[in-house]
Design a protein around this motif. Structure first.
Motif, PDB file in Angstrom:
ATOM      1  N   GLY A 260       0.824  -1.197   0.000  1.00  0.00           N
ATOM      2  CA  GLY A 260       0.000   0.000   0.000  1.00  0.00           C
ATOM      3  C   GLY A 260       0.860   1.250   0.000  1.00  0.00           C
ATOM      4  N   PHE A 261       0.245   2.373  -0.344  1.00  0.00           N
ATOM      5  CA  PHE A 261       0.957   3.642  -0.211  1.00  0.00           C
ATOM      6  C   PHE A 261      -0.055   4.764  -0.083  1.00  0.00           C
ATOM      7  CE2 PHE A 261       0.652   6.237  -4.107  1.00  0.00           C
ATOM      8  CZ  PHE A 261      -0.102   5.380  -4.881  1.00  0.00           C
ATOM      9  N   ILE A 262       0.392   5.861   0.461  1.00  0.00           N
ATOM     10  CA  ILE A 262      -0.411   7.079   0.548  1.00  0.00           C
ATOM     11  C   ILE A 262       0.436   8.185  -0.067  1.00  0.00           C
ATOM     12  CG2 ILE A 262      -1.528   8.748   2.093  1.00  0.00           C
ATOM     13  CD1 ILE A 262      -2.943   6.084   2.209  1.00  0.00           C
ATOM     14  N   VAL A 263      -0.157   8.907  -1.012  1.00  0.00           N
ATOM     15  CA  VAL A 263       0.630   9.867  -1.792  1.00  0.00           C
ATOM     16  C   VAL A 263       1.309  10.906  -0.899  1.00  0.00           C
ATOM     17  CG1 VAL A 263      -1.349  11.384  -2.251  1.00  0.00           C
ATOM     18  CG2 VAL A 263       0.593  11.365  -3.831  1.00  0.00           C
ATOM     19  N   SER A 264       0.662  11.216   0.218  1.00  0.00           N
ATOM     20  CA  SER A 264       1.240  12.283   1.053  1.00  0.00           C
ATOM     21  C   SER A 264       2.595  11.897   1.638  1.00  0.00           C
ATOM     22  CB  SER A 264       0.268  12.647   2.174  1.00  0.00           C
ATOM     23  OG  SER A 264      -0.117  11.483   2.865  1.00  0.00           O
ATOM     24  N   ASP A 265       2.905  10.618   1.614  1.00  0.00           N
ATOM     25  CA  ASP A 265       4.253  10.226   2.052  1.00  0.00           C
ATOM     26  C   ASP A 265       5.308  10.697   1.059  1.00  0.00           C
ATOM     27  OD1 ASP A 265       3.232   8.877   4.265  1.00  0.00           O
ATOM     28  OD2 ASP A 265       2.994   7.011   3.143  1.00  0.00           O
ATOM     29  N   GLN A 266       4.863  11.068  -0.147  1.00  0.00           N
ATOM     30  CA  GLN A 266       5.815  11.383  -1.222  1.00  0.00           C
ATOM     31  C   GLN A 266       5.577  12.773  -1.795  1.00  0.00           C
ATOM     32  OE1 GLN A 266       8.285   9.315  -2.336  1.00  0.00           O
ATOM     33  NE2 GLN A 266       7.756   7.729  -0.846  1.00  0.00           N
ATOM     34  N   TRP A 267       5.002  13.693  -0.986  1.00  0.00           N
ATOM     35  CA  TRP A 267       4.746  15.053  -1.493  1.00  0.00           C
ATOM     36  C   TRP A 267       6.004  15.660  -2.081  1.00  0.00           C
ATOM     37  CZ3 TRP A 267       0.280  15.570  -2.882  1.00  0.00           C
ATOM     38  CH2 TRP A 267      -0.857  15.615  -2.080  1.00  0.00           C
ATOM     39  N   GLN A 268       7.138  15.299  -1.535  1.00  0.00           N
ATOM     40  CA  GLN A 268       8.391  15.922  -1.992  1.00  0.00           C
ATOM     41  C   GLN A 268       8.674  15.621  -3.463  1.00  0.00           C
ATOM     42  OE1 GLN A 268       8.205  13.309  -0.023  1.00  0.00           O
ATOM     43  NE2 GLN A 268       9.752  11.795  -0.582  1.00  0.00           N
ATOM     44  N   ARG A 269       7.948  14.700  -4.056  1.00  0.00           N
ATOM     45  CA  ARG A 269       8.191  14.365  -5.464  1.00  0.00           C
ATOM     46  C   ARG A 269       7.246  15.106  -6.413  1.00  0.00           C
ATOM     47  NH1 ARG A 269       9.360   8.252  -6.655  1.00  0.00           N
ATOM     48  NH2 ARG A 269      10.386   9.306  -8.385  1.00  0.00           N
ATOM     49  N   TRP A 270       6.413  16.000  -5.837  1.00  0.00           N
ATOM     50  CA  TRP A 270       5.434  16.708  -6.667  1.00  0.00           C
ATOM     51  C   TRP A 270       6.119  17.583  -7.721  1.00  0.00           C
ATOM     52  CZ3 TRP A 270       1.085  20.479  -4.596  1.00  0.00           C
ATOM     53  CH2 TRP A 270       0.089  20.566  -5.563  1.00  0.00           C
ATOM     54  N   GLY A 271       7.128  18.314  -7.290  1.00  0.00           N
ATOM     55  CA  GLY A 271       7.856  19.178  -8.218  1.00  0.00           C
ATOM     56  C   GLY A 271       8.440  18.371  -9.373  1.00  0.00           C
ATOM     57  N   GLU A 272       9.005  17.265  -9.036  1.00  0.00           N
ATOM     58  CA  GLU A 272       9.605  16.375 -10.046  1.00  0.00           C
ATOM     59  C   GLU A 272       8.524  15.901 -11.038  1.00  0.00           C
ATOM     60  OE1 GLU A 272      11.335  13.041  -7.913  1.00  0.00           O
ATOM     61  OE2 GLU A 272      10.665  11.662  -9.484  1.00  0.00           O
ATOM     62  N   TYR A 273       7.343  15.552 -10.496  1.00  0.00           N
ATOM     63  CA  TYR A 273       6.261  15.085 -11.364  1.00  0.00           C
ATOM     64  C   TYR A 273       5.795  16.192 -12.298  1.00  0.00           C
ATOM     65  CZ  TYR A 273       1.724  13.815 -13.128  1.00  0.00           C
ATOM     66  OH  TYR A 273       0.683  13.591 -13.986  1.00  0.00           O
ATOM     67  N   ARG A 274       5.581  17.391 -11.727  1.00  0.00           N
ATOM     68  CA  ARG A 274       5.087  18.511 -12.551  1.00  0.00           C
ATOM     69  C   ARG A 274       6.078  18.862 -13.644  1.00  0.00           C
ATOM     70  NH1 ARG A 274       0.917  21.922 -10.458  1.00  0.00           N
ATOM     71  NH2 ARG A 274       1.878  23.631 -11.593  1.00  0.00           N
ATOM     72  N   ALA A 275       7.342  18.837 -13.301  1.00  0.00           N
ATOM     73  CA  ALA A 275       8.366  19.172 -14.298  1.00  0.00           C
ATOM     74  C   ALA A 275       8.313  18.189 -15.464  1.00  0.00           C
ATOM     75  CB  ALA A 275       9.747  19.155 -13.641  1.00  0.00           C
ATOM     76  N   MET A 276       7.988  16.962 -15.179  1.00  0.00           N
ATOM     77  CA  MET A 276       7.914  15.944 -16.222  1.00  0.00           C
ATOM     78  C   MET A 276       6.597  16.067 -17.001  1.00  0.00           C
ATOM     79  SD  MET A 276       6.245  12.855 -16.865  1.00  0.00           S
ATOM     80  CE  MET A 276       5.644  12.313 -15.269  1.00  0.00           C
ATOM     81  N   ALA A 277       5.465  16.268 -16.259  1.00  0.00           N
ATOM     82  CA  ALA A 277       4.149  16.132 -16.867  1.00  0.00           C
ATOM     83  C   ALA A 277       3.627  17.417 -17.514  1.00  0.00           C
ATOM     84  CB  ALA A 277       3.151  15.639 -15.826  1.00  0.00           C
ATOM     85  N   ALA A 278       3.970  18.592 -16.973  1.00  0.00           N
ATOM     86  CA  ALA A 278       3.392  19.840 -17.489  1.00  0.00           C
ATOM     87  C   ALA A 278       3.692  20.044 -18.973  1.00  0.00           C
ATOM     88  CB  ALA A 278       3.860  21.026 -16.643  1.00  0.00           C
ATOM     89  N   PRO A 279       4.922  19.835 -19.431  1.00  0.00           N
ATOM     90  CA  PRO A 279       5.162  19.995 -20.872  1.00  0.00           C
ATOM     91  C   PRO A 279       4.326  19.027 -21.708  1.00  0.00           C
ATOM     92  CG  PRO A 279       7.251  19.837 -19.660  1.00  0.00           C
ATOM     93  CD  PRO A 279       6.157  19.509 -18.688  1.00  0.00           C
ATOM     94  N   LEU A 280       4.067  17.863 -21.181  1.00  0.00           N
ATOM     95  CA  LEU A 280       3.259  16.880 -21.914  1.00  0.00           C
ATOM     96  C   LEU A 280       1.812  17.342 -22.001  1.00  0.00           C
ATOM     97  CD1 LEU A 280       4.687  13.553 -20.397  1.00  0.00           C
ATOM     98  CD2 LEU A 280       5.364  14.706 -22.501  1.00  0.00           C
ATOM     99  N   VAL A 281       1.315  17.955 -20.928  1.00  0.00           N
ATOM    100  CA  VAL A 281      -0.046  18.495 -20.953  1.00  0.00           C
ATOM    101  C   VAL A 281      -0.119  19.621 -21.980  1.00  0.00           C
ATOM    102  CG1 VAL A 281      -1.764  19.774 -19.600  1.00  0.00           C
ATOM    103  CG2 VAL A 281      -0.585  17.811 -18.575  1.00  0.00           C
ATOM    104  N   ARG A 282       0.876  20.500 -21.924  1.00  0.00           N
ATOM    105  CA  ARG A 282       0.870  21.645 -22.847  1.00  0.00           C
ATOM    106  C   ARG A 282       0.898  21.184 -24.300  1.00  0.00           C
ATOM    107  NH1 ARG A 282       4.202  23.994 -18.964  1.00  0.00           N
ATOM    108  NH2 ARG A 282       6.086  23.464 -20.119  1.00  0.00           N
TER     109      ARG A 282
END
Ligand SMILES: NC(=O)c1ccc[n+]([C@@H]2O[C@H](COP(=O)([O-])OP(=O)(O)OC[C@H]3O[C@@H](n4cnc5c(N)ncnc54)[C@H](OP(=O)(O)O)[C@@H]3O)[C@@H](O)[C@H]2O)c1
Length: 340
Positions: free
Chosen positions: A273-295
Protein backbone atom coordinates in the motif's frame (compact mmCIF):
# COMPACT_ATOMS: atom_id res chain seq x y z
CA UNK A 1 19.77 -54.31 2.65
CA UNK A 2 16.35 -55.34 1.40
CA UNK A 3 16.18 -56.27 -2.22
CA UNK A 4 12.79 -54.65 -2.53
CA UNK A 5 11.94 -51.04 -2.82
CA UNK A 6 8.74 -49.68 -1.38
CA UNK A 7 7.17 -46.58 -2.90
CA UNK A 8 4.16 -44.40 -2.33
CA UNK A 9 2.46 -43.36 -5.54
CA UNK A 10 -0.18 -40.77 -6.18
CA UNK A 11 -3.26 -42.70 -7.21
CA UNK A 12 -5.69 -39.87 -7.82
CA UNK A 13 -6.02 -36.19 -7.16
CA UNK A 14 -7.92 -35.52 -3.94
CA UNK A 15 -10.94 -33.29 -3.70
CA UNK A 16 -10.72 -31.35 -0.46
CA UNK A 17 -8.89 -33.12 2.33
CA UNK A 18 -6.74 -35.95 0.92
CA UNK A 19 -7.57 -39.52 1.97
CA UNK A 20 -5.41 -42.62 2.01
CA UNK A 21 -7.29 -43.89 -1.05
CA UNK A 22 -5.58 -41.12 -3.00
CA UNK A 23 -2.28 -42.96 -2.59
CA UNK A 24 -1.03 -46.45 -3.38
CA UNK A 25 1.83 -48.34 -1.78
CA UNK A 26 3.76 -50.65 -4.05
CA UNK A 27 6.79 -52.91 -3.75
CA UNK A 28 9.19 -53.24 -6.61
CA UNK A 29 12.76 -54.20 -7.37
CA UNK A 30 15.67 -52.18 -6.00
CA UNK A 31 16.81 -49.63 -8.53
CA UNK A 32 20.23 -50.11 -10.09
CA UNK A 33 22.49 -47.06 -10.18
CA UNK A 34 23.94 -46.13 -13.58
CA UNK A 35 27.32 -44.54 -14.11
CA UNK A 36 27.43 -41.28 -12.18
CA UNK A 37 24.60 -42.40 -9.89
CA UNK A 38 24.41 -43.64 -6.33
CA UNK A 39 21.93 -45.90 -4.62
CA UNK A 40 20.59 -44.15 -1.55
CA UNK A 41 18.77 -45.70 1.38
CA UNK A 42 16.37 -43.14 2.72
CA UNK A 43 16.64 -42.21 6.40
CA UNK A 44 14.28 -39.26 6.78
CA UNK A 45 11.56 -38.08 4.41
CA UNK A 46 10.29 -34.57 4.86
CA UNK A 47 6.54 -34.05 4.65
CA UNK A 48 5.59 -30.48 3.98
CA UNK A 49 2.44 -28.46 3.34
CA UNK A 50 3.56 -27.66 -0.23
CA UNK A 51 2.86 -31.29 -1.13
CA UNK A 52 -0.86 -30.56 -1.06
CA UNK A 53 -0.25 -28.32 -4.03
CA UNK A 54 1.77 -30.98 -5.83
CA UNK A 55 -1.09 -33.47 -5.76
CA UNK A 56 -3.57 -30.96 -7.09
CA UNK A 57 -4.04 -30.22 -10.76
CA UNK A 58 -4.38 -26.50 -10.12
CA UNK A 59 -1.84 -24.32 -11.86
CA UNK A 60 0.97 -23.47 -9.49
CA UNK A 61 4.63 -22.55 -9.38
CA UNK A 62 5.71 -26.19 -9.76
CA UNK A 63 4.64 -29.14 -11.87
CA UNK A 64 2.24 -31.49 -10.07
CA UNK A 65 3.11 -35.11 -9.34
CA UNK A 66 1.76 -37.32 -12.12
CA UNK A 67 -0.84 -39.95 -11.35
CA UNK A 68 0.92 -43.27 -10.59
CA UNK A 69 4.22 -41.46 -10.04
CA UNK A 70 6.19 -41.60 -6.80
CA UNK A 71 5.21 -38.81 -4.43
CA UNK A 72 7.72 -36.02 -4.41
CA UNK A 73 9.69 -35.22 -1.27
CA UNK A 74 13.06 -34.33 0.17
CA UNK A 75 15.00 -37.06 1.89
CA UNK A 76 18.13 -37.49 3.96
CA UNK A 77 19.72 -40.84 3.29
CA UNK A 78 22.87 -42.90 3.15
CA UNK A 79 24.75 -44.09 0.11
CA UNK A 80 24.69 -47.87 -0.09
CA UNK A 81 26.26 -48.24 -3.52
CA UNK A 82 28.13 -45.63 -5.50
CA UNK A 83 28.96 -45.25 -9.15
CA UNK A 84 30.03 -41.65 -8.66
CA UNK A 85 33.63 -41.06 -7.54
CA UNK A 86 32.53 -38.12 -5.40
CA UNK A 87 30.53 -40.40 -3.08
CA UNK A 88 31.48 -43.43 -1.05
CA UNK A 89 29.39 -46.04 0.66
CA UNK A 90 28.21 -44.77 4.01
CA UNK A 91 28.12 -41.08 2.98
CA UNK A 92 25.10 -39.18 4.23
CA UNK A 93 23.31 -37.21 1.57
CA UNK A 94 20.35 -34.96 1.04
CA UNK A 95 18.21 -34.81 -2.09
CA UNK A 96 14.75 -35.04 -3.58
CA UNK A 97 14.28 -38.78 -3.61
CA UNK A 98 10.55 -38.91 -3.04
CA UNK A 99 8.38 -41.13 -0.88
CA UNK A 100 10.33 -44.35 -1.22
CA UNK A 101 12.85 -46.45 0.70
CA UNK A 102 15.58 -46.49 -1.93
CA UNK A 103 16.42 -44.49 -4.97
CA UNK A 104 19.15 -44.41 -7.59
CA UNK A 105 20.01 -40.80 -8.23
CA UNK A 106 22.70 -38.79 -10.04
CA UNK A 107 25.49 -37.82 -7.65
CA UNK A 108 25.48 -34.29 -8.99
CA UNK A 109 22.03 -33.67 -7.55
CA UNK A 110 23.12 -34.59 -4.03
CA UNK A 111 24.38 -32.60 -1.10
CA UNK A 112 26.75 -34.41 1.24
CA UNK A 113 25.89 -34.01 4.92
CA UNK A 114 28.29 -34.02 7.84
CA UNK A 115 26.59 -35.59 10.86
CA UNK A 116 29.11 -33.83 13.10
CA UNK A 117 27.69 -30.48 11.97
CA UNK A 118 24.13 -31.18 13.11
CA UNK A 119 21.74 -34.11 13.41
CA UNK A 120 20.97 -35.40 9.93
CA UNK A 121 17.27 -34.66 10.23
CA UNK A 122 18.01 -30.96 10.68
CA UNK A 123 18.76 -30.78 6.95
CA UNK A 124 15.04 -31.18 6.35
CA UNK A 125 13.87 -28.66 8.92
CA UNK A 126 15.71 -26.04 10.88
CA UNK A 127 18.77 -26.13 8.59
CA UNK A 128 16.84 -27.02 5.49
CA UNK A 129 14.12 -25.60 3.29
CA UNK A 130 11.81 -24.50 6.14
CA UNK A 131 14.60 -22.74 8.01
CA UNK A 132 15.73 -21.02 4.85
CA UNK A 133 12.14 -20.02 4.14
CA UNK A 134 11.89 -18.29 7.50
CA UNK A 135 15.21 -16.55 6.97
CA UNK A 136 14.39 -15.36 3.45
CA UNK A 137 10.91 -14.15 4.37
CA UNK A 138 12.17 -12.17 7.31
CA UNK A 139 15.27 -10.71 5.71
CA UNK A 140 13.74 -9.90 2.32
CA UNK A 141 10.25 -8.77 3.29
CA UNK A 142 9.65 -8.53 7.02
CA UNK A 143 12.86 -6.80 8.06
CA UNK A 144 11.82 -6.51 11.70
CA UNK A 145 13.30 -3.62 13.61
CA UNK A 146 14.14 -3.46 17.27
CA UNK A 147 10.98 -2.97 19.33
CA UNK A 148 8.57 -3.78 16.51
CA UNK A 149 5.84 -6.37 17.01
CA UNK A 150 6.16 -9.47 14.87
CA UNK A 151 3.37 -12.04 14.73
CA UNK A 152 4.07 -15.51 13.36
CA UNK A 153 1.34 -18.05 12.61
CA UNK A 154 1.90 -21.82 12.77
CA UNK A 155 4.51 -20.67 15.27
CA UNK A 156 5.46 -24.08 16.60
CA UNK A 157 5.99 -25.46 13.10
CA UNK A 158 9.07 -25.83 10.99
CA UNK A 159 9.03 -22.39 9.40
CA UNK A 160 7.29 -20.48 12.18
CA UNK A 161 9.63 -21.58 14.95
CA UNK A 162 12.67 -20.31 13.06
CA UNK A 163 10.93 -17.14 11.92
CA UNK A 164 9.95 -16.17 15.45
CA UNK A 165 13.35 -16.89 16.92
CA UNK A 166 15.14 -14.92 14.21
CA UNK A 167 12.75 -12.01 14.77
CA UNK A 168 13.52 -12.19 18.48
CA UNK A 169 17.22 -12.08 17.69
CA UNK A 170 16.56 -8.92 15.67
CA UNK A 171 15.18 -7.30 18.81
CA UNK A 172 11.48 -7.54 17.98
CA UNK A 173 8.63 -8.30 20.35
CA UNK A 174 7.41 -11.63 18.99
CA UNK A 175 3.99 -13.21 19.32
CA UNK A 176 3.30 -16.70 18.02
CA UNK A 177 -0.09 -18.04 16.99
CA UNK A 178 -0.48 -21.79 17.43
CA UNK A 179 -3.21 -24.37 17.86
CA UNK A 180 -3.78 -25.52 21.43
CA UNK A 181 -2.24 -24.97 24.84
CA UNK A 182 0.66 -27.42 24.43
CA UNK A 183 1.89 -25.73 21.29
CA UNK A 184 1.44 -22.30 22.84
CA UNK A 185 3.38 -23.32 25.93
CA UNK A 186 6.18 -24.64 23.70
CA UNK A 187 6.27 -21.43 21.69
CA UNK A 188 6.68 -19.34 24.83
CA UNK A 189 8.68 -21.55 27.13
CA UNK A 190 10.94 -23.39 24.69
CA UNK A 191 11.22 -21.09 21.71
CA UNK A 192 11.30 -17.94 23.84
CA UNK A 193 8.60 -15.95 22.05
CA UNK A 194 7.25 -13.08 24.14
CA UNK A 195 3.69 -14.39 23.95
CA UNK A 196 1.66 -17.11 22.32
CA UNK A 197 -1.95 -16.98 21.22
CA UNK A 198 -4.13 -20.04 20.71
CA UNK A 199 -6.12 -19.69 17.50
CA UNK A 200 -8.49 -22.41 18.67
CA UNK A 201 -9.52 -20.44 21.77
CA UNK A 202 -12.51 -18.11 21.69
CA UNK A 203 -12.20 -14.58 20.29
CA UNK A 204 -8.81 -14.60 18.64
CA UNK A 205 -9.10 -10.89 17.87
CA UNK A 206 -9.43 -9.84 21.50
CA UNK A 207 -6.59 -12.16 22.51
CA UNK A 208 -4.39 -10.66 19.81
CA UNK A 209 -5.25 -7.18 21.04
CA UNK A 210 -4.04 -8.11 24.50
CA UNK A 211 -0.89 -9.80 23.17
CA UNK A 212 -0.06 -6.97 20.76
CA UNK A 213 -0.88 -3.71 22.56
CA UNK A 214 1.07 -1.71 19.95
CA UNK A 215 -0.50 -3.41 16.93
CA UNK A 216 1.41 -5.59 14.48
CA UNK A 217 4.34 -4.42 12.38
CA UNK A 218 5.30 -7.67 10.71
CA UNK A 219 3.07 -10.66 10.08
CA UNK A 220 4.67 -13.90 8.97
CA UNK A 221 1.69 -15.56 7.29
CA UNK A 222 1.69 -19.34 7.28
CA UNK A 223 -1.97 -20.29 7.60
CA UNK A 224 -4.52 -17.87 6.08
CA UNK A 225 -8.18 -18.47 6.92
CA UNK A 226 -9.66 -17.05 10.13
CA UNK A 227 -6.19 -16.39 11.58
CA UNK A 228 -5.40 -14.07 8.69
CA UNK A 229 -8.74 -12.37 9.11
CA UNK A 230 -7.98 -11.70 12.76
CA UNK A 231 -4.46 -10.44 12.14
CA UNK A 232 -5.10 -8.30 9.08
CA UNK A 233 -7.07 -5.45 10.70
CA UNK A 234 -4.45 -5.20 13.45
CA UNK A 235 -1.58 -4.43 11.08
CA UNK A 236 0.05 -1.05 11.70
CA UNK A 237 0.97 1.65 9.20
CA UNK A 238 3.80 0.38 7.01
CA UNK A 239 3.40 -3.15 8.30
CA UNK A 240 4.96 -5.92 6.27
CA UNK A 241 3.00 -9.08 5.63
CA UNK A 242 5.24 -11.96 4.67
CA UNK A 243 3.06 -14.15 2.46
CA UNK A 244 4.70 -17.49 3.05
CA UNK A 245 1.79 -19.89 2.92
CA UNK A 246 -1.89 -20.42 3.76
CA UNK A 247 -2.09 -24.02 4.86
CA UNK A 248 -5.57 -23.61 6.35
CA UNK A 249 -6.89 -23.10 2.82
CA UNK A 250 -5.01 -25.80 0.92
CA UNK A 251 -7.94 -28.23 1.05
CA UNK A 252 -10.62 -25.75 0.07
CA UNK A 253 -12.89 -27.10 -2.62
CA UNK A 254 -14.69 -23.83 -3.31
CA UNK A 255 -12.72 -20.60 -3.54
CA UNK A 256 -13.37 -18.32 -0.56
CA UNK A 257 -15.05 -15.00 -1.34
CA UNK A 258 -12.72 -12.25 -2.46
CA UNK A 259 -9.35 -12.57 -4.13
CA UNK A 260 -7.25 -15.29 -2.59
CA UNK A 261 -4.01 -13.94 -1.20
CA UNK A 262 -2.54 -17.36 -1.91
CA UNK A 263 -1.82 -16.25 -5.45
CA UNK A 264 0.49 -13.68 -3.89
CA UNK A 265 2.63 -16.63 -2.82
CA UNK A 266 2.29 -18.75 -5.94
CA UNK A 267 2.91 -15.93 -8.39
CA UNK A 268 5.35 -14.00 -6.18
CA UNK A 269 3.14 -10.93 -6.42
CA UNK A 270 4.21 -7.92 -4.45
CA UNK A 271 1.42 -6.03 -2.71
CA UNK A 272 2.26 -2.81 -1.01
CA UNK A 273 0.00 0.00 0.00
CA UNK A 274 0.96 3.64 -0.21
CA UNK A 275 -0.41 7.08 0.55
CA UNK A 276 0.63 9.87 -1.79
CA UNK A 277 1.24 12.28 1.05
CA UNK A 278 4.25 10.23 2.05
CA UNK A 279 5.82 11.38 -1.22
CA UNK A 280 4.75 15.05 -1.49
CA UNK A 281 8.39 15.92 -1.99
CA UNK A 282 8.19 14.36 -5.46
CA UNK A 283 5.43 16.71 -6.67
CA UNK A 284 7.86 19.18 -8.22
CA UNK A 285 9.61 16.38 -10.05
CA UNK A 286 6.26 15.08 -11.36
CA UNK A 287 5.09 18.51 -12.55
CA UNK A 288 8.37 19.17 -14.30
CA UNK A 289 7.91 15.94 -16.22
CA UNK A 290 4.15 16.13 -16.87
CA UNK A 291 3.39 19.84 -17.49
CA UNK A 292 5.16 20.00 -20.87
CA UNK A 293 3.26 16.88 -21.91
CA UNK A 294 -0.05 18.50 -20.95
CA UNK A 295 0.87 21.64 -22.85
CA UNK A 296 1.79 19.72 -25.99
CA UNK A 297 -1.29 17.55 -25.78
CA UNK A 298 0.73 14.40 -25.31
CA UNK A 299 -0.81 13.86 -21.87
CA UNK A 300 -4.56 14.00 -22.32
CA UNK A 301 -7.20 14.55 -19.70
CA UNK A 302 -10.89 15.12 -19.36
CA UNK A 303 -12.79 17.16 -16.81
CA UNK A 304 -16.40 16.94 -15.72
CA UNK A 305 -17.19 20.41 -14.43
CA UNK A 306 -20.36 21.02 -12.45
CA UNK A 307 -21.41 24.62 -12.09
CA UNK A 308 -22.04 26.04 -8.67
CA UNK A 309 -21.30 24.94 -5.18
CA UNK A 310 -24.90 23.93 -4.66
CA UNK A 311 -24.44 21.09 -7.05
CA UNK A 312 -21.58 19.71 -5.02
CA UNK A 313 -23.46 17.20 -2.85
CA UNK A 314 -25.28 15.69 -5.78
CA UNK A 315 -22.12 15.65 -7.84
CA UNK A 316 -20.30 13.96 -5.04
CA UNK A 317 -22.99 11.30 -4.72
CA UNK A 318 -22.86 10.89 -8.48
CA UNK A 319 -19.12 10.38 -8.22
CA UNK A 320 -19.68 7.48 -5.87
CA UNK A 321 -22.11 6.00 -8.38
CA UNK A 322 -19.92 6.54 -11.41
CA UNK A 323 -22.00 9.33 -12.93
CA UNK A 324 -19.02 11.63 -13.42
CA UNK A 325 -17.05 11.36 -16.65
CA UNK A 326 -13.55 12.64 -16.11
CA UNK A 327 -12.10 14.56 -13.22
CA UNK A 328 -15.06 15.89 -11.28
CA UNK A 329 -14.79 19.59 -10.46
CA UNK A 330 -17.21 22.15 -9.13
CA UNK A 331 -16.95 25.54 -10.79
CA UNK A 332 -17.23 27.96 -7.89
CA UNK A 333 -16.66 31.08 -9.92
CA UNK A 334 -15.32 32.41 -13.17
CA UNK A 335 -12.01 31.22 -14.58
CA UNK A 336 -10.61 34.14 -16.54
CA UNK A 337 -7.94 32.00 -18.14
CA UNK A 338 -10.59 29.85 -19.76
CA UNK A 339 -12.92 32.65 -20.57
CA UNK A 340 -15.68 31.07 -18.51
N1 LIG B 1 6.67 -19.79 0.36
C1 LIG B 1 7.55 -20.79 0.52
O1 LIG B 1 8.56 -20.91 -0.16
C2 LIG B 1 7.28 -21.78 1.61
C3 LIG B 1 8.26 -22.72 1.95
C4 LIG B 1 7.98 -23.59 3.01
C5 LIG B 1 6.75 -23.55 3.67
N2 LIG B 1 5.85 -22.65 3.27
C6 LIG B 1 4.56 -22.53 3.97
O2 LIG B 1 4.83 -22.25 5.32
C7 LIG B 1 3.75 -22.69 6.12
C8 LIG B 1 4.28 -23.51 7.28
O3 LIG B 1 4.94 -24.65 6.78
P1 LIG B 1 5.72 -25.65 7.77
O4 LIG B 1 6.50 -26.55 6.90
O5 LIG B 1 6.40 -24.85 8.81
O6 LIG B 1 4.52 -26.49 8.40
P2 LIG B 1 4.23 -26.69 9.94
O7 LIG B 1 4.02 -25.33 10.53
O8 LIG B 1 5.27 -27.54 10.55
O9 LIG B 1 2.86 -27.50 9.88
C9 LIG B 1 1.68 -26.91 9.49
C10 LIG B 1 0.98 -26.20 10.67
O10 LIG B 1 0.01 -25.34 10.17
C11 LIG B 1 -0.99 -25.18 11.12
N3 LIG B 1 -2.30 -25.41 10.51
C12 LIG B 1 -2.66 -26.44 9.74
N4 LIG B 1 -3.96 -26.34 9.41
C13 LIG B 1 -4.40 -25.20 9.98
C14 LIG B 1 -5.64 -24.53 10.01
N5 LIG B 1 -6.71 -25.05 9.39
N6 LIG B 1 -5.73 -23.34 10.68
C15 LIG B 1 -4.68 -22.82 11.32
N7 LIG B 1 -3.46 -23.43 11.35
C16 LIG B 1 -3.34 -24.59 10.69
C17 LIG B 1 -0.78 -26.21 12.22
O11 LIG B 1 -0.21 -25.53 13.32
P3 LIG B 1 -1.15 -24.98 14.51
O12 LIG B 1 -1.82 -26.17 15.11
O13 LIG B 1 -0.23 -24.30 15.41
O14 LIG B 1 -2.13 -24.05 13.88
C18 LIG B 1 0.23 -27.14 11.61
O15 LIG B 1 1.05 -27.74 12.56
C19 LIG B 1 2.81 -23.45 5.16
O16 LIG B 1 1.80 -22.59 4.76
C20 LIG B 1 3.71 -23.77 4.00
O17 LIG B 1 2.99 -23.98 2.81
C21 LIG B 1 6.08 -21.78 2.25
Amino acid sequence: MDNQNRQVLLKRRPTGMPTIADFAITDGPLPDPDDGEVLVRGIYLSLDPYMRGRISAARSYAKPVDIDAVMEGRVVGQVVRSRDAAFGEGDYVFGGFGWQLYSAVPGKGLLKLDPAEAPLSAALGVLGMPGLTAYVGLSEIGRPQKGETVVVSAASGAVGAVAGQLAKRAGAYVVGIAGGTDKCRFVEAELGFDAAVDHRAADLGATLDRACPNGIDVYFENVGGPVQQAVFPRLNDFARMIMCGMVAEYNDVEPRPGPSLMSVVRKRIKIQGFIVSDQWQRWGEYRAMAAPLVRSGALKYREDIVDGLDGAPEAFIGLLQGRNFGKLLIRLGADPTRGS
